[in-house]
Design a protein around this motif. Structure first.
Motif, short mmCIF file in Angstrom:
data_model
loop_
_atom_site.label_atom_id
_atom_site.label_comp_id
_atom_site.label_asym_id
_atom_site.label_seq_id
_atom_site.Cartn_x
_atom_site.Cartn_y
_atom_site.Cartn_z
N ASN A 24 0.82 -1.23 0.00
CA ASN A 24 0.00 0.00 0.00
C ASN A 24 0.84 1.26 0.00
O ASN A 24 0.37 2.34 -0.34
N CYS A 25 2.11 1.15 0.45
CA CYS A 25 2.94 2.34 0.57
C CYS A 25 3.46 2.75 -0.81
O CYS A 25 4.06 1.94 -1.51
N VAL A 26 3.24 4.02 -1.16
CA VAL A 26 3.70 4.52 -2.47
C VAL A 26 4.95 5.39 -2.33
O VAL A 26 5.36 6.06 -3.26
N HIS A 27 5.52 5.39 -1.12
CA HIS A 27 6.76 6.14 -0.84
C HIS A 27 6.63 7.63 -1.13
O HIS A 27 7.60 8.27 -1.52
N CYS A 28 5.42 8.17 -0.92
CA CYS A 28 5.22 9.60 -1.21
C CYS A 28 5.94 10.48 -0.19
O CYS A 28 6.31 11.61 -0.48
N GLY A 29 6.11 9.98 1.03
CA GLY A 29 6.85 10.74 2.04
C GLY A 29 6.02 11.77 2.80
O GLY A 29 6.57 12.53 3.62
N PHE A 30 4.69 11.84 2.57
CA PHE A 30 3.86 12.79 3.33
C PHE A 30 4.04 12.58 4.83
O PHE A 30 4.04 13.51 5.61
N CYS A 31 4.17 11.31 5.22
CA CYS A 31 4.22 10.96 6.65
C CYS A 31 5.46 11.51 7.36
O CYS A 31 5.46 11.69 8.57
N THR A 32 6.52 11.80 6.60
CA THR A 32 7.76 12.26 7.26
C THR A 32 7.54 13.59 7.97
O THR A 32 8.14 13.84 9.02
N THR A 38 -1.49 10.75 8.97
CA THR A 38 -1.10 11.55 7.81
C THR A 38 -1.18 10.80 6.49
O THR A 38 -1.47 11.38 5.45
N CYS A 39 -0.93 9.50 6.53
CA CYS A 39 -0.78 8.73 5.29
C CYS A 39 -2.06 8.74 4.43
O CYS A 39 -3.12 8.32 4.89
N PRO A 40 -1.98 9.19 3.17
CA PRO A 40 -3.18 9.21 2.32
C PRO A 40 -3.49 7.83 1.73
O PRO A 40 -4.55 7.64 1.13
S1 SF4 Z 1 2.51 8.71 3.65
FE1 SF4 Z 1 4.29 7.45 4.24
S2 SF4 Z 1 3.42 5.44 4.68
FE2 SF4 Z 1 1.87 6.54 3.53
S3 SF4 Z 1 2.21 5.95 1.38
FE3 SF4 Z 1 3.38 7.86 1.74
S4 SF4 Z 1 5.45 7.15 2.34
FE4 SF4 Z 1 4.07 5.37 2.53
#
Ligand code: SF4
Ligand code: SF4
Length: 428
Positions: free
Chosen positions: A24-32, A85-87
């Motif tokens: 499910n993780c798309v490595h978008c990095g919003f969570c950082t 946070t994760c979308p």
């Molecule tokens: S917000 Fe974090 S956990 Fe969620 S998809 Fe993006 S990188 Fe993965």
């Protein structure tokens, strides 16, 4: 993200579940952006995205967990801010729990680390042992300047005086004061009943005053979160099993409208019992039923017809939203609405999504980083210039109280006071 688990690995339900989460993780990095450890350390390996990548590598390899991965997973607070946070709906909680179990099974920690974790795993869930340990810590406190690191952190976190056990302890049924409208089980927990017995007392007074019968099954105890977050799944399951059996017995007997939990860290775990016992043919249905009835005290209190009965001084209350409540259980408004309805002047704390650094045993195992987060939280609280601080989790209460002079109370203590109970001791 792409994963490459073998078919043999995917035959294990834990690996299969982790595979689904990783994909499910798309490595978008919003969570950082909302991760406390990334915010403090600025290292990708201390961010959710970095940890997810390291967990994938570790699990796919089938090799013992490498020390570098253990370091960065150990630094994770399990605050679950990343899940808010994760979308993409990545269930980081289940993934990191699996990673911690894998580390526990495959990695050999240094001797002191193993001993400390072993001792904490045995003592904290057992109130009598915990009380004894606190007596020892009180006696050793004058020597704290001679100690460093984790030993010093433990001595500093020990309260300056021990509360006597609650007079309500051991009473299995607390009848409703008026005609009985509801019947609930109260989880009295482990560490909280030793550190702050008035929280359970206030909960019982508050509920019975509002027509709720409260039962406290003798066999129920620690929820299992403390060992679970140290990767000790077997110990966690043993404790959780006792609770499932005790509450199921009440449910199948006279029935229950809810299982009330006033320590939000425990609430997040009990609400996840369905998942914890998924593979247990005997207990899975009972565990699901128990999880479905679990309710934070504030979540339940909004269903009651509360009557303010006391004239209280005008108090500005900084409400600290525990991570387990806001991220783990998505309960954000209820505590504030209840306090406002009782005429407390409730104020939000800046950066309220950031953890205070308590996180179960984190402040004992990671004292340096925990101390930084505590200072950050205390500074943010002080900026609102409150009279008192309110929170719904004993861990956060102890952590914040150890960093500032303001009284720190549980939300239910204020609700009890406003509806006819005694003034909380912390305000005397
Ligand atoms: S917000 Fe974090 S956990 Fe969620 S998809 Fe993006 S990188 Fe993965
Ligand atoms: S649980 Fe908290 S500390 Fe751990 S990765 Fe997520 S946001 Fe960061």
């Amino acid at each position: 993200m792409k994963t490459e688990f073998s078919l043999a690995q995917l035959a294990d339900p834990k690996f299969s579940r982790s595979n689904d989460i990783l994909r499910n993780c798309v490595h978008c990095g919003f969570c950082t952006a909302t991760c406390p450890t990334y915010t403090e350390l600025g290292d990708e390996r201390d961010s959710p995205r970095g940890r997810i990548y390291m967990i994938q590598q570790m699990l796919e390899s089938g090799e013992p967990a490498p020390s570098s991965t253990v370091t960065h997973i150990d630094r994770c607070l399990s605050c679950l801010s990343c899940m808010t946070t994760c979308p993409s709906g990545v269930h980081y909680m289940h993934l990191v729990d699996h990673a911690r179990q894998y580390i526990e099974e495959t990695h050999t920690r240094p001797l002191f680390d193993r001993m400390l974790r072993g001792v904490l795993g045995v003592i904290l869930p057992r109130p009598n042992l915990f009380r004894l340990a606190l007596v020892g810590a009180l006696l050793a406190r004058p020597l704290k300047l001679l100690t460093t690191g984790r030993i010093r952190a433990m001595l500093e976190m020990a309260p300056s005086r021990l509360e006597p056990p609650s007079a309500l302890d051991g009473i299995p049924v607390h009848p409703a004061e008026t005609s009985r409208k509801k019947r609930v089980a109260l989880m009295t927990g482990c560490a909280q009943k030793v550190l702050a017995p008035d929280i359970n007392d206030a909960t019982v007074r508050f509920l019975t005053r509002h027509g709720v019968e409260v039962v406290i099954p003798k066999q129920a105890g620690c929820c299992g979160a403390l060992p679970l977050h140290m990767g000790k799944e077997g110990g966690a399951l043993d404790l959780a099993r006792e609770n499932v059996l005790a509450w199921s017995s009440e449910l199948e007997g006279e029935g229950l409208d809810a299982i009330i939990i006033n320590t939000s860290g425990c609430g997040t775990t009990v609400k996840d019992y369905g998942h914890l016992f998924e593979e247990d043919d005997v207990l899975s249905e009972k565990a699901k039923a128990v999880a479905g009835l679990a309710c934070d005290i504030t979540e339940f209190a909004v269903t009651l017809d509360l009557q303010k009965r006391a004239e209280l001084p005008s108090l500005k209350v900084a409400y600290h939203s525990a991570c387990s409540l806001q991220h783990g259980q998505k309960i954000k408004q209820e505590p504030k609405s209840l306090l406002s309805a009782m005429d407390f002047n409730v104020t939000d704390i800046p950066e309220s999504h950031i953890c205070c650094g308590s996180a179960g045993t984190y402040n004992l195992l990671q004292p340096e980083l925990s101390g930084k987060l505590k200072n950050r939280k205390v500074k943010n609280i002080a900026s609102t210039n409150p009279d008192i601080v309110a929170a719904g989790n004993i861990g956060c209460m102890a952590q914040i109280a150890s960093g500032m002079d303001l009284p720190v109370v549980h939300t239910v203590q204020l609700l009890d006071w406003a509806t006819g109970g005694p003034k909380p001791d912390q305000l005397s």
